[in-house]
Design a protein around this motif. Structure first.
Motif, PDB file in Angstrom:
ATOM      1  N   VAL A 133       0.805  -1.232   0.000  1.00  0.00           N
ATOM      2  CA  VAL A 133       0.000   0.000   0.000  1.00  0.00           C
ATOM      3  C   VAL A 133       0.827   1.265   0.000  1.00  0.00           C
ATOM      4  CG1 VAL A 133      -1.840  -1.205   1.235  1.00  0.00           C
ATOM      5  CG2 VAL A 133      -0.176   0.138   2.538  1.00  0.00           C
ATOM      6  N   ARG A 134       2.146   1.160   0.016  1.00  0.00           N
ATOM      7  CA  ARG A 134       2.959   2.367   0.193  1.00  0.00           C
ATOM      8  C   ARG A 134       2.766   3.383  -0.932  1.00  0.00           C
ATOM      9  NH1 ARG A 134       9.096   0.679   0.406  1.00  0.00           N
ATOM     10  NH2 ARG A 134       9.176   2.868   1.060  1.00  0.00           N
ATOM     11  N   GLY A 135       2.343   2.938  -2.114  1.00  0.00           N
ATOM     12  CA  GLY A 135       2.137   3.867  -3.227  1.00  0.00           C
ATOM     13  C   GLY A 135       0.719   4.387  -3.340  1.00  0.00           C
ATOM     14  N   ILE A 136      -0.185   3.973  -2.435  1.00  0.00           N
ATOM     15  CA  ILE A 136      -1.579   4.414  -2.491  1.00  0.00           C
ATOM     16  C   ILE A 136      -1.709   5.674  -1.628  1.00  0.00           C
ATOM     17  CG2 ILE A 136      -3.985   3.752  -2.144  1.00  0.00           C
ATOM     18  CD1 ILE A 136      -3.179   0.858  -2.371  1.00  0.00           C
ATOM     19  N   GLY A 137      -1.643   6.814  -2.264  1.00  0.00           N
ATOM     20  CA  GLY A 137      -1.541   8.071  -1.534  1.00  0.00           C
ATOM     21  C   GLY A 137      -2.710   8.382  -0.645  1.00  0.00           C
ATOM     22  N   PHE A 138      -3.955   8.038  -1.053  1.00  0.00           N
ATOM     23  CA  PHE A 138      -5.107   8.447  -0.269  1.00  0.00           C
ATOM     24  C   PHE A 138      -5.204   7.712   1.071  1.00  0.00           C
ATOM     25  CE2 PHE A 138      -6.839   4.893  -2.764  1.00  0.00           C
ATOM     26  CZ  PHE A 138      -7.529   4.171  -1.788  1.00  0.00           C
ATOM     27  N   LEU A 139      -4.388   6.675   1.303  1.00  0.00           N
ATOM     28  CA  LEU A 139      -4.440   5.955   2.572  1.00  0.00           C
ATOM     29  C   LEU A 139      -3.813   6.755   3.711  1.00  0.00           C
ATOM     30  CD1 LEU A 139      -3.710   2.266   1.540  1.00  0.00           C
ATOM     31  CD2 LEU A 139      -5.882   3.278   2.235  1.00  0.00           C
ATOM     32  N   GLY A 140      -2.891   7.644   3.414  1.00  0.00           N
ATOM     33  CA  GLY A 140      -2.334   8.518   4.448  1.00  0.00           C
ATOM     34  C   GLY A 140      -1.814   7.772   5.655  1.00  0.00           C
ATOM     35  N   GLU A 141      -2.364   8.110   6.845  1.00  0.00           N
ATOM     36  CA  GLU A 141      -1.917   7.517   8.093  1.00  0.00           C
ATOM     37  C   GLU A 141      -2.195   6.020   8.172  1.00  0.00           C
ATOM     38  OE1 GLU A 141      -2.625  10.127  11.742  1.00  0.00           O
ATOM     39  OE2 GLU A 141      -4.040  10.966  10.283  1.00  0.00           O
ATOM     40  N   ALA A 142      -3.096   5.523   7.337  1.00  0.00           N
ATOM     41  CA  ALA A 142      -3.423   4.095   7.378  1.00  0.00           C
ATOM     42  C   ALA A 142      -2.208   3.231   7.047  1.00  0.00           C
ATOM     43  CB  ALA A 142      -4.554   3.796   6.391  1.00  0.00           C
ATOM     44  N   ARG A 143      -1.291   3.769   6.253  1.00  0.00           N
ATOM     45  CA  ARG A 143      -0.115   2.964   5.887  1.00  0.00           C
ATOM     46  C   ARG A 143       0.747   2.669   7.101  1.00  0.00           C
ATOM     47  NH1 ARG A 143       1.570   6.775   0.899  1.00  0.00           N
ATOM     48  NH2 ARG A 143       0.999   8.272   2.495  1.00  0.00           N
ATOM     49  N   ALA A 144       0.910   3.652   7.992  1.00  0.00           N
ATOM     50  CA  ALA A 144       1.685   3.416   9.209  1.00  0.00           C
ATOM     51  C   ALA A 144       0.970   2.416  10.114  1.00  0.00           C
ATOM     52  CB  ALA A 144       1.912   4.732   9.954  1.00  0.00           C
ATOM     53  N   ALA A 145      -0.370   2.444  10.134  1.00  0.00           N
ATOM     54  CA  ALA A 145      -1.120   1.487  10.951  1.00  0.00           C
ATOM     55  C   ALA A 145      -0.936   0.070  10.442  1.00  0.00           C
ATOM     56  CB  ALA A 145      -2.599   1.866  10.960  1.00  0.00           C
ATOM     57  N   ILE A 146      -0.917  -0.095   9.131  1.00  0.00           N
ATOM     58  CA  ILE A 146      -0.717  -1.431   8.554  1.00  0.00           C
ATOM     59  C   ILE A 146       0.655  -1.965   8.932  1.00  0.00           C
ATOM     60  CG2 ILE A 146      -0.432  -2.639   6.339  1.00  0.00           C
ATOM     61  CD1 ILE A 146      -2.605  -0.653   5.261  1.00  0.00           C
ATOM     62  N   LEU A 147       1.654  -1.111   8.948  1.00  0.00           N
ATOM     63  CA  LEU A 147       3.019  -1.537   9.271  1.00  0.00           C
ATOM     64  C   LEU A 147       3.190  -1.840  10.758  1.00  0.00           C
ATOM     65  CD1 LEU A 147       5.982  -1.976   8.392  1.00  0.00           C
ATOM     66  CD2 LEU A 147       6.334   0.490   8.688  1.00  0.00           C
TER      67      LEU A 147
END
Length: 484
Positions: A328-342
């Motif tokens: 998901v790192r390239g999906i810009g609209f996810l924003g803070e969600a990317r850090a939550a996934i990690l």
């Protein structure tokens, strides 16, 4: 039209016949139809609709037939009913249609709008609106022109709602109550705004500068409609992207099917109690839904193993947060969600994975998702065990608060459940699946001397607090259970 239900075909034909009756008086000789005004308004409506079908513009112009109502309402104010109905027909017939049956949809839209504009123009004339617009050399009678315009917009909304609901009954066999449920409340406000914009256009049209001055209203309104439609189109693409990723995870890891959606719901429950704004609520829902997307990178034989994991298999499955971050790192609209996934498997005491973050080093969304993830894991019934009652799951979360979970997130979940409740009878999948790290939801005790997980994806560095505040955030936030 052969692919349309018989009842729907008959209904479309009936409305088309009604539309024909509406426009015929304007075509009779001696009717006194102002053809120049009709031609100009029809041309403008065509100009608004044609870009949606032009290959040069492609799908970047999401204005569909009938979506630009201010111009149609201006026609209802400026023309007699039959002539106003005629304005809607060409643009509706050539406008963009996205789904088959294309011919049926175009005929329906043209007939529907012709009848609707005829009704709006009739109400406007009966309420004395024509006289209030003034003419060449005379100004409009304001504010008295507003009341007939609002009455016409109300008639426009009512007729359009009735026709929209009726076609749903005929084509999809929906109950009447369900077909019309919510249509009028959702459309009445926008249609009244469109009516006022149409009134401004009509006043300028009748003013000393003529039709050209109406573009002062038309162009900004068209751009506003385009921007609004573009936003909704992008939002639909976002939802489709999320849905595709979740379906892929559910297919691969069948024993937790539905788990992701429930974690998203529980995450929003927590976030609301924390007072997050609506924009962040949507992102935290994405975080909950996609928290396990990294399982796509874990071998299927490991995910579906019937029995406990070996130490090697455990190490493999503990890589799924990093795999998810890579996906998901390239999906810009996810924003803070990317850090939550990690980081949703980090623990407040620093014994989690993949980076062993502790306390407020763990991003806020990750701490929200951790509590939501553990809660659903405990309350969901698996094939190998029954789910816990909600009170028992909350007690377990409270017992682990401060070591594994952020106490503030646990308290927020408890408040949200007290307000809204929770359905804890869902069965997640049929296959037993492995005893995945963190899958049961109970607190784990940190093993003395256990090395911190190294991460495994060498190209992903430990997260640093970014300048824009989208990564590590201050404030109390949940950590993640190592067993989910």
């Amino acid at each position: 039209m052969r692919t349309t239900r018989g009842a729907a075909r008959a209904y479309i034909a009936a409305v088309a016949l009604g539309a024909l009756c509406c426009v015929l008086p304007a075509l009779r000789s001696g009717a006194g139809t102002p053809w120049i005004t009709v031609a100009l308004l029809t041309g403008l409506y065509l100009a608004c609709e044609l870009p949606g079908r032009c290959p040069f513009f492609g799908s970047s112009v999401p204005i569909r037939a009938g979506s630009f109502f201010p111009l149609l309402l201006a026609a209802a104010f400026l023309l007699p009913p039959a002539a106003a109905a005629l304005v809607a027909v060409p643009g509706s017939l050539v406008g963009r249609v996205e789904r088959p049956p294309f011919t049926a949809r175009r005929v329906w839209r043209a007939a529907q709008l012709a009848v609707t504009v005829w009704a709006a123009s009739s109400v406007h004339g009966l309420s004395g609106g024509t006289a209030t617009l003034g003419g060449s050399g005379t100004g409009p009678d304001l504010p008295y022109a507003i009341l007939p315009a609002c009455a016409a917009a109300l008639a426009f909304s009512l007729v359009l709602t009735v026709l929209d609901g009726s076609i749903l009954v005929a084509a999809e066999r929906l109950p009447l109550r369900r077909a019309w449920s919510g249509l009028l409340p959702r459309s009445l406000g926008p249609h009244l705004v469109h009516g006022l914009a149409g009134l401004m256009m009509a006043v300028l049209w009748r003013g000393p500068y003529g039709p050209l001055s109406a573009l002062i209203v038309l162009l900004p309104m068209y751009i506003s409609c385009w921007v609004f439609a573009q936003y909704h189109r992008e939002h639909a693409v976002h939802r489709a992207t999320i849905r595709a990723l979740v379906q892929a995870v559910d297919i691969k890891d069948t024993y937790t099917r539905g788990h992701s959606e429930r974690v998203g719901r529980a995450s929003v429950l927590i976030a609301r109690e924390l007072g997050m704004d609506p924009g962040r609520l949507e992102v935290v829902r994405f975080a909950g839904i996609l928290h396990d997307v990294g399982k796509l990178g874990v071998p299927t034989r490991v995910l579906r193993k019937d029995g406990p994991l070996t130490s090697e298999e455990r190490q493999v499955i503990e890589l799924h947060p990093e795999y998810g971050h890579e996906i998901v790192r390239g999906i810009g609209f996810l924003g803070e969600a990317r850090a939550a996934i990690l980081h949703h498997h980090e623990r407040l005491d620093g014994s989690g994975y993949p980076y062993g973050l502790s306390g407020r080093e763990i991003p806020e969304f990750a701490r929200v998702v951790a509590v939501a993830d553990a809660f659903d894991a405990m309350t969901s019934t698996r094939s190998y065990r029954r789910g816990r009652p909600v009170p028992a799951a909350l007690e377990e979360l409270k017992r682990c608060a401060g070591t594994q979970f952020d106490p503030q997130m646990v308290r927020a979940l408890a408040r949200g459940l007290e307000r809204h409740g929770w359905s804890a009878v869902t069965t997640a999948g049929t296959a037993a699946g492995p005893e995945v790290p963190g899958s049961r939801g109970e607190c784990e005790q940190a093993v003395p001397g256990r090395p911190r997980p190294s991460g495994g994806l060498g190209h992903i560095p430990p997260p640093q607090p970014p300048a824009d505040g989208l990564g590590v955030l201050p404030g109390p936030q949940p950590s993640a259970d190592r067993r989910r």
